[in-house]
Design a protein around this motif. Sequence first.
Motif, PDB file in Angstrom:
ATOM      1  N   ARG A 174       0.827  -1.206   0.000  1.00 11.23           N
ATOM      2  CA  ARG A 174       0.000   0.000   0.000  1.00 11.23           C
ATOM      3  C   ARG A 174       0.861   1.256   0.000  1.00 11.23           C
ATOM      4  NH1 ARG A 174      -4.587  -1.811   4.407  1.00 11.23           N
ATOM      5  NH2 ARG A 174      -6.225  -2.391   2.927  1.00 11.23           N
ATOM      6  N   LYS A 175       1.956   1.224   0.742  1.00 15.52           N
ATOM      7  CA  LYS A 175       2.859   2.378   0.762  1.00 15.52           C
ATOM      8  C   LYS A 175       3.515   2.582  -0.601  1.00 15.52           C
ATOM      9  CE  LYS A 175       5.520   3.573   4.013  1.00 15.52           C
ATOM     10  NZ  LYS A 175       6.628   3.641   5.010  1.00 15.52           N
ATOM     11  N   SER A 176       3.945   1.467  -1.219  1.00 15.92           N
ATOM     12  CA  SER A 176       4.626   1.580  -2.510  1.00 15.92           C
ATOM     13  C   SER A 176       3.676   1.987  -3.623  1.00 15.92           C
ATOM     14  CB  SER A 176       5.280   0.239  -2.880  1.00 15.92           C
ATOM     15  OG  SER A 176       6.255  -0.123  -1.937  1.00 15.92           O
ATOM     16  N   LEU A 177       2.430   1.529  -3.541  1.00 16.50           N
ATOM     17  CA  LEU A 177       1.472   1.721  -4.629  1.00 16.50           C
ATOM     18  C   LEU A 177       0.426   2.762  -4.283  1.00 16.50           C
ATOM     19  CD1 LEU A 177       0.963  -2.058  -5.517  1.00 16.50           C
ATOM     20  CD2 LEU A 177       2.598  -0.445  -6.501  1.00 16.50           C
ATOM     21  N   ARG A 178       0.753   3.675  -3.413  1.00 15.49           N
ATOM     22  CA  ARG A 178      -0.209   4.680  -2.969  1.00 15.49           C
ATOM     23  C   ARG A 178      -0.536   5.646  -4.092  1.00 15.49           C
ATOM     24  NH1 ARG A 178       1.610   7.398   2.321  1.00 15.49           N
ATOM     25  NH2 ARG A 178       1.102   5.289   3.038  1.00 15.49           N
ATOM     26  N   LEU A 179      -1.822   5.890  -4.268  1.00 11.18           N
ATOM     27  CA  LEU A 179      -2.298   6.873  -5.240  1.00 11.18           C
ATOM     28  C   LEU A 179      -2.674   8.135  -4.486  1.00 11.18           C
ATOM     29  CD1 LEU A 179      -4.572   4.613  -7.469  1.00 11.18           C
ATOM     30  CD2 LEU A 179      -2.202   5.254  -7.842  1.00 11.18           C
ATOM     31  N   GLY A 180      -1.879   9.147  -4.643  1.00  9.60           N
ATOM     32  CA  GLY A 180      -2.154  10.383  -3.911  1.00  9.60           C
ATOM     33  C   GLY A 180      -1.980  10.167  -2.426  1.00  9.60           C
ATOM     34  N   ASP A 181      -2.934  10.648  -1.641  1.00  9.21           N
ATOM     35  CA  ASP A 181      -2.858  10.531  -0.182  1.00  9.21           C
ATOM     36  C   ASP A 181      -3.789   9.462   0.356  1.00  9.21           C
ATOM     37  OD1 ASP A 181      -1.054  12.630  -0.015  1.00  9.21           O
ATOM     38  OD2 ASP A 181      -2.677  14.125  -0.063  1.00  9.21           O
ATOM     39  N   CYS A 182      -4.288   8.590  -0.515  1.00 10.03           N
ATOM     40  CA  CYS A 182      -5.261   7.587  -0.084  1.00 10.03           C
ATOM     41  C   CYS A 182      -4.600   6.207  -0.054  1.00 10.03           C
ATOM     42  CB  CYS A 182      -6.465   7.570  -1.026  1.00 10.03           C
ATOM     43  SG  CYS A 182      -7.728   6.366  -0.530  1.00 10.03           S
ATOM     44  N   PRO A 183      -4.178   5.700   1.111  1.00 10.36           N
ATOM     45  CA  PRO A 183      -3.446   4.445   1.174  1.00 10.36           C
ATOM     46  C   PRO A 183      -4.282   3.233   0.798  1.00 10.36           C
ATOM     47  CG  PRO A 183      -3.975   5.202   3.384  1.00 10.36           C
ATOM     48  CD  PRO A 183      -4.362   6.302   2.451  1.00 10.36           C
ATOM     49  N   ASP A 184      -5.608   3.313   0.881  1.00 13.63           N
ATOM     50  CA  ASP A 184      -6.466   2.168   0.588  1.00 13.63           C
ATOM     51  C   ASP A 184      -7.033   2.198  -0.826  1.00 13.63           C
ATOM     52  OD1 ASP A 184      -6.116   1.107   3.096  1.00 13.63           O
ATOM     53  OD2 ASP A 184      -7.823   2.179   3.948  1.00 13.63           O
ATOM     54  N   SER A 185      -6.536   3.093  -1.674  1.00 16.41           N
ATOM     55  CA  SER A 185      -7.148   3.225  -3.000  1.00 16.41           C
ATOM     56  C   SER A 185      -6.744   2.116  -3.948  1.00 16.41           C
ATOM     57  CB  SER A 185      -6.781   4.583  -3.608  1.00 16.41           C
ATOM     58  OG  SER A 185      -5.375   4.680  -3.740  1.00 16.41           O
ATOM     59  N   VAL A 186      -5.672   1.363  -3.653  1.00 18.65           N
ATOM     60  CA  VAL A 186      -5.217   0.295  -4.538  1.00 18.65           C
ATOM     61  C   VAL A 186      -5.569  -1.076  -3.980  1.00 18.65           C
ATOM     62  CG1 VAL A 186      -3.183  -0.807  -5.560  1.00 18.65           C
ATOM     63  CG2 VAL A 186      -3.372   1.669  -5.532  1.00 18.65           C
ATOM     64  N   ILE A 187      -5.245  -1.319  -2.731  1.00 18.01           N
ATOM     65  CA  ILE A 187      -5.569  -2.601  -2.093  1.00 18.01           C
ATOM     66  C   ILE A 187      -6.630  -2.353  -1.028  1.00 18.01           C
ATOM     67  CG2 ILE A 187      -4.686  -4.555  -0.779  1.00 18.01           C
ATOM     68  CD1 ILE A 187      -1.979  -4.083  -2.016  1.00 18.01           C
ATOM     69  N   ARG A 188      -7.760  -2.954  -1.231  1.00 18.49           N
ATOM     70  CA  ARG A 188      -8.881  -2.778  -0.305  1.00 18.49           C
ATOM     71  C   ARG A 188      -8.981  -3.994   0.618  1.00 18.49           C
ATOM     72  NH1 ARG A 188     -12.364   0.859  -3.050  1.00 18.49           N
ATOM     73  NH2 ARG A 188     -10.957   2.475  -3.830  1.00 18.49           N
ATOM     74  N   ARG A 189      -9.500  -3.773   1.813  1.00 18.74           N
ATOM     75  CA  ARG A 189      -9.721  -4.859   2.761  1.00 18.74           C
ATOM     76  C   ARG A 189     -11.190  -4.900   3.146  1.00 18.74           C
ATOM     77  NH1 ARG A 189      -6.873  -5.729   8.723  1.00 18.74           N
ATOM     78  NH2 ARG A 189      -7.896  -7.711   9.188  1.00 18.74           N
ATOM     79  N   ASP A 190     -11.740  -6.112   3.184  1.00 13.13           N
ATOM     80  CA  ASP A 190     -13.095  -6.304   3.687  1.00 13.13           C
ATOM     81  C   ASP A 190     -13.105  -7.548   4.572  1.00 13.13           C
ATOM     82  OD1 ASP A 190     -13.171  -8.543   1.982  1.00 13.13           O
ATOM     83  OD2 ASP A 190     -14.080  -7.390   0.357  1.00 13.13           O
ATOM     84  N   ARG A 191     -14.270  -7.991   4.969  1.00 10.88           N
ATOM     85  CA  ARG A 191     -14.317  -9.117   5.909  1.00 10.88           C
ATOM     86  C   ARG A 191     -13.856 -10.424   5.279  1.00 10.88           C
ATOM     87  NH1 ARG A 191     -20.541 -11.090   6.572  1.00 10.88           N
ATOM     88  NH2 ARG A 191     -21.243 -10.771   4.429  1.00 10.88           N
ATOM     89  N   TYR A 192     -13.768 -10.456   3.947  1.00 15.40           N
ATOM     90  CA  TYR A 192     -13.334 -11.677   3.261  1.00 15.40           C
ATOM     91  C   TYR A 192     -11.831 -11.710   3.009  1.00 15.40           C
ATOM     92  CZ  TYR A 192     -18.347 -11.901   2.403  1.00 15.40           C
ATOM     93  OH  TYR A 192     -19.709 -11.922   2.555  1.00 15.40           O
ATOM     94  N   GLY A 193     -11.172 -10.563   3.068  1.00 16.60           N
ATOM     95  CA  GLY A 193      -9.744 -10.527   2.814  1.00 16.60           C
ATOM     96  C   GLY A 193      -9.329  -9.268   2.081  1.00 16.60           C
ATOM     97  N   TYR A 194      -8.417  -9.408   1.122  1.00 16.39           N
ATOM     98  CA  TYR A 194      -7.860  -8.282   0.391  1.00 16.39           C
ATOM     99  C   TYR A 194      -8.163  -8.416  -1.098  1.00 16.39           C
ATOM    100  CZ  TYR A 194      -5.048  -8.023   4.669  1.00 16.39           C
ATOM    101  OH  TYR A 194      -4.634  -7.950   5.977  1.00 16.39           O
TER     102      TYR A 194
END
Length: 362
Positions: A174-194
């Motif tokens: 997430r740090k390497s692939l960050r889009l702008g200032d949004c760390p969760d914009s590339v890899i999302r997490r939900d109750r099922y995983g990533y």
Amino acid sequence: MPTTTAPQGRPDAIALTAQEREVLYALGCGLGDAEIAEALALPEPVVAGHLGHILRKLGLPDRAAAIVHAFDCGLVVPGQGPRRQAVLLGPGATLRGGTGPSPDARLRVGVLGPPRAWLAGQPVDIGPVRQQAVLAALALSPGRSVSRQELLDGVWGMESPGANVVPVYVYRLRKSLRLGDCPDSVIRRDRYGYRLATGVVDVDVTCMEELITAAGAAERAGDPAEAVRLCARALELFRGEPLAGLPGPLAELERLRLVERRVALAQRKAQWQLRLGRVTDAVADLSALALEQPLNEPVAALLMHALHRAGRRAEALAVFDRTGRRLAEDLGVAPGELLRRARWSVLRGDDAGRGRGRAGAA
């Protein structure tokens, strides 16, 4: 025109004039000289001249090397480029459109070769091989979440260091692939995983499958020439061995699957080439494939049919002998029925079925 970054030790595309860069971009997108001339409103001899200048300035030996350079320096996005039905470009316009990743996508992930990632067209470091394998596992699961246990089993197998390692690698990605200032914009997490976010990430495997689907539609529409072109573009997305260097059970299985996919697609393309009477092209492509796959009997049989159609009977029979020896030496088996039937067809001078066998299920 996209910003370019030269591979180490090689002249950058900025050494070219603006029009030469347009020609290199079109070449990397899979267009021939006539199509480039049409798209850029240039006489075809002028296009040929530009290509000569490009090779000389960049120190490249041939067109194939120029295409590779266009991808390596970021000038061309894999799977993205103009199509024959695209509108003609006006002066100063850049080539766009075609089946492939959205031009608005901000992250590209490539696994049809050594794993790579690009942000806004620039290569980005995706860390050590296990971290790369985590990203590859997400990239190979479009539209669904991958659980922590799936990632452990797929990336580490029996060598699992513990469940906590997965969030650590995901955090680093997430740090390497960050889009702008949004760390969760590339890899999302939900109750099922990533999972990889939709709409901002393009994966070369997904692009390949879209091109294969489009090729099948072109065949059903009675346009085998377009099917060949789309197959060629899908094959160009491969940059070597898929998932090269990645450890883990998932990478091993996917590597085998993707290699089989590529071989089947190459066979399918050759079948369409033979149907169109492009026998020389089919022979060249199948000869290279047979060298790479010396134990693949369907490839050898198709090459025999293509050589027979080209009037090269002795070479067709030599393929049977060569493949038979390799099968005996490496596997201890005799040629199967498909290869034996191809041999009898050549010996009889039989036209039936030449180039009309079923292509591999791509």
